[in-house]
Design an enzyme around this catalytic site. Sequence first.
Site, PDB file in Angstrom:
ATOM      1  N   TYR A  19     -32.233   7.291  17.709  1.00 50.71           N
ATOM      2  CA  TYR A  19     -32.972   6.158  18.266  1.00 50.71           C
ATOM      3  C   TYR A  19     -34.425   6.115  17.792  1.00 50.71           C
ATOM      4  O   TYR A  19     -35.348   6.145  18.587  1.00 50.71           O
ATOM      5  CB  TYR A  19     -32.888   6.179  19.795  1.00 50.71           C
ATOM      6  CG  TYR A  19     -31.491   5.835  20.282  1.00 50.71           C
ATOM      7  CD1 TYR A  19     -31.120   4.516  20.468  1.00 50.71           C
ATOM      8  CD2 TYR A  19     -30.548   6.829  20.520  1.00 50.71           C
ATOM      9  CE1 TYR A  19     -29.838   4.195  20.874  1.00 50.71           C
ATOM     10  CE2 TYR A  19     -29.256   6.516  20.928  1.00 50.71           C
ATOM     11  CZ  TYR A  19     -28.916   5.190  21.098  1.00 50.71           C
ATOM     12  OH  TYR A  19     -27.652   4.862  21.490  1.00 50.71           O
ATOM     13  N   TYR A 147     -23.211   6.265  30.843  1.00 53.12           N
ATOM     14  CA  TYR A 147     -23.382   6.450  29.401  1.00 53.12           C
ATOM     15  C   TYR A 147     -22.157   7.190  28.861  1.00 53.12           C
ATOM     16  O   TYR A 147     -21.771   8.226  29.400  1.00 53.12           O
ATOM     17  CB  TYR A 147     -24.651   7.251  29.072  1.00 53.12           C
ATOM     18  CG  TYR A 147     -24.776   7.490  27.585  1.00 53.12           C
ATOM     19  CD1 TYR A 147     -25.216   6.482  26.737  1.00 53.12           C
ATOM     20  CD2 TYR A 147     -24.389   8.711  27.021  1.00 53.12           C
ATOM     21  CE1 TYR A 147     -25.277   6.679  25.363  1.00 53.12           C
ATOM     22  CE2 TYR A 147     -24.451   8.912  25.646  1.00 53.12           C
ATOM     23  CZ  TYR A 147     -24.894   7.898  24.826  1.00 53.12           C
ATOM     24  OH  TYR A 147     -24.941   8.073  23.469  1.00 53.12           O
ATOM     25  N   ASP A 248     -15.191  11.219  32.355  1.00 50.19           N
ATOM     26  CA  ASP A 248     -15.982  11.675  31.216  1.00 50.19           C
ATOM     27  C   ASP A 248     -16.828  12.856  31.681  1.00 50.19           C
ATOM     28  O   ASP A 248     -17.887  12.674  32.283  1.00 50.19           O
ATOM     29  CB  ASP A 248     -16.840  10.509  30.703  1.00 50.19           C
ATOM     30  CG  ASP A 248     -17.730  10.908  29.532  1.00 50.19           C
ATOM     31  OD1 ASP A 248     -17.833  12.116  29.246  1.00 50.19           O
ATOM     32  OD2 ASP A 248     -18.334  10.001  28.917  1.00 50.19           O
ATOM     33  N   LYS A 277     -20.067  18.320  24.393  1.00 43.58           N
ATOM     34  CA  LYS A 277     -21.376  18.951  24.599  1.00 43.58           C
ATOM     35  C   LYS A 277     -21.347  20.482  24.738  1.00 43.58           C
ATOM     36  O   LYS A 277     -21.372  21.160  23.736  1.00 43.58           O
ATOM     37  CB  LYS A 277     -22.086  18.262  25.757  1.00 43.58           C
ATOM     38  CG  LYS A 277     -22.559  16.854  25.354  1.00 43.58           C
ATOM     39  CD  LYS A 277     -23.721  16.337  26.175  1.00 43.58           C
ATOM     40  CE  LYS A 277     -24.430  15.208  25.485  1.00 43.58           C
ATOM     41  NZ  LYS A 277     -24.019  13.876  25.901  1.00 43.58           N
TER      42      LYS A 277
HETATM   43  C1  LIG Z   1     -23.398  12.741  25.249  1.00 39.98           C
HETATM   44  C2  LIG Z   1     -22.327  12.035  25.960  1.00 39.98           C
HETATM   45  C3  LIG Z   1     -21.325  11.344  25.261  1.00 39.98           C
HETATM   46  C4  LIG Z   1     -21.325  11.216  23.754  1.00 39.98           C
HETATM   47  O1  LIG Z   1     -21.203  12.443  23.120  1.00 39.98           O
HETATM   48  P1  LIG Z   1     -21.660  12.589  21.572  1.00 39.98           P
HETATM   49  O2  LIG Z   1     -21.261  13.996  21.225  1.00 39.98           O
HETATM   50  O3  LIG Z   1     -23.139  12.369  21.548  1.00 39.98           O
HETATM   51  O4  LIG Z   1     -20.913  11.576  20.800  1.00 39.98           O
HETATM   52  C5  LIG Z   1     -20.319  10.739  26.001  1.00 39.98           C
HETATM   53  N1  LIG Z   1     -20.311  10.802  27.343  1.00 39.98           N
HETATM   54  C6  LIG Z   1     -21.245  11.469  28.045  1.00 39.98           C
HETATM   55  C7  LIG Z   1     -21.154  11.532  29.532  1.00 39.98           C
HETATM   56  C8  LIG Z   1     -22.301  12.097  27.382  1.00 39.98           C
HETATM   57  O5  LIG Z   1     -23.247  12.728  28.083  1.00 39.98           O
END
Ligand SMILES: *Cc1c(COP(=O)(O)O)cnc(C)c1O
Length: 428
Positions: A19, A147, A248, A277
Amino acid sequence: MMDIDDLLAFDRAHLWHPYTSMQAPNPVYPVSSANGVRLTLADGRELIDGMASWWSAIHGYNHPELNQALKTQIDKFSHVMFGGLTHPSAVELGKKLIDLTPAPLQSLFYSDSGSVAVEVAMKMALQYWQAKRESQRTQFLSLRGGYHGDTLGAMSICDPVTGMHNLFSNVLAKQVFVERPRCRFGQPCTEQDIAPFEAALQTHHESLAAVILEPIVQGAGGMWFYSADYLAKVRKLCDQHHLLLILDEIATGFGRTGRLFACEHAAVIPDIMCLGKALTGGYLSLAATLTTQHVSDTISQADPGVFMHGPTFMGNPLACAAALASINLLLESNWQQNIAEIESGLREGLARCANFSQVADVRVLGAIGVVELKQAVEMKSITEQFIQAGVWVRPFGKLVYLMPPYVINREDLNTLTFAVTETISQLS
Ligand SMILES: *Cc1c(COP(=O)(O)O)cnc(C)c1O
C-alpha cells in the site's frame, strides 16, 4: 554488496511496498538481522518488535529449532510438485492440523498465502452448492469491518470502506454486508445485537453460498473484538438456514487470542476454516483451508468430480517443515500462560492511554493490544518516534496496536507499552 545508501535508493526507485506510492514512498528501514524479539537496523539500532511481522513471527526471529527444521528439509529436497506426488512434511503437517482443529474438519487444501486460502474457501462453498444443484447460491455474507485479503474474491468480502478496496467496487462481486457486531468480547449478545445479521439472512439466504467472517477478532479492518455469544448465534442461524459457515482464522489462529483457535471461545465449529500467517512461525508463506468430509465428499461426488484449484507451490516442503516445527514448538511451550502474561502486561501498560483526550478506546484480548485514537495518525512521523523509542510499531489509520511475539519478556513488553503510551500522550 551494495552499500546501504545504494540499497535504499534502489528500493525507493523500484520496489513497491504494501500500500505505497512509487512516486512518494514512505521511508523504509533496512533490517540487517533479527533475533528473538529484536530487529537490528543497518545502522545498528535495535528495535523491540511489537508486530510479530503482521501476526506471524510468534516464536520471535532466528529461532534455532525452526532454522534446524528448514536445514534438515533443505538437505532432502526443497520443493516437489504436489500434483501426483506427496512427501512426509505435507502429510505430518496435515495430520497435525486435522488433529488440532475441530474434529469435523477432515479435508485440507494447502495454498501459499492467506488471500488464496480465502479464495479456496469461497470456491469450496460455490462448488458445494453446484454439486447440490443449487448453483444460484453465489453470494457471500460478511461483516463490516472485516478483512480477508487482497485478491479479487477476498476483496469482495472485505469491508467496502475500511477494507481499502472501494476503488475496485465496480469490478468486485456484490456481496451482502452486515454491520459489525456491537457487543464486545466478554459481553452477552442481545437480540438487538444479532438482529441485523438475522435480518440479512432472512432476506438473502436463498442466494447465499456461505457466511464468512473472522471469529472474535476482526483484524486489519478495524482491530475489533466481539462477543463469543454473537459467533455462537451466527452458527445457529447458519444451521437454521442450511448455510455454510467459513471462519477466517488467518490472523487469530495458533494462540493469539488465548485459545489455539478463536472459534474455541464460542465452541463453534465451522464448515470451512482458513489458516495462514502464524502457521509457519513467520518463516515462509503457507496457508491451509480445511473443510468437513461432508463438504469434500459432496464436491467430489458431483461433476466434474474434482475440486478446481491447484497452486504451483502447493504443499511446499520447506514451508510445511517450518509449520510442523513451529506448531510443535508452540505446543511444547507454556503458550497459554505466556499469552495470559502478555495480556495482563498489555492491560497494565496501555491503561493510561484511556485517560488521554485523543484516545477513543483501549482494548486488549490475548496477545493483542489496541489503542484506538479519535483521529488518524501521521504514519511517517509516528513511526520515526517509535524508532527513537527503540520499538517497531506500525499503526494504521486511527489504530495503534501491539501483537508481539509470544516469547517477549515483561521488561521488553513494558518498553513497548511505555513507548506507545508516551508517543500517544504527545500527539496533539
Ligand atoms: C492477513 C489476512 C488475510 C490475507 O492473508 P495474506 O497472507 O496477506 O494473503 C486474510 N484474512 C485475514 C483475517 C488476515 O488477517
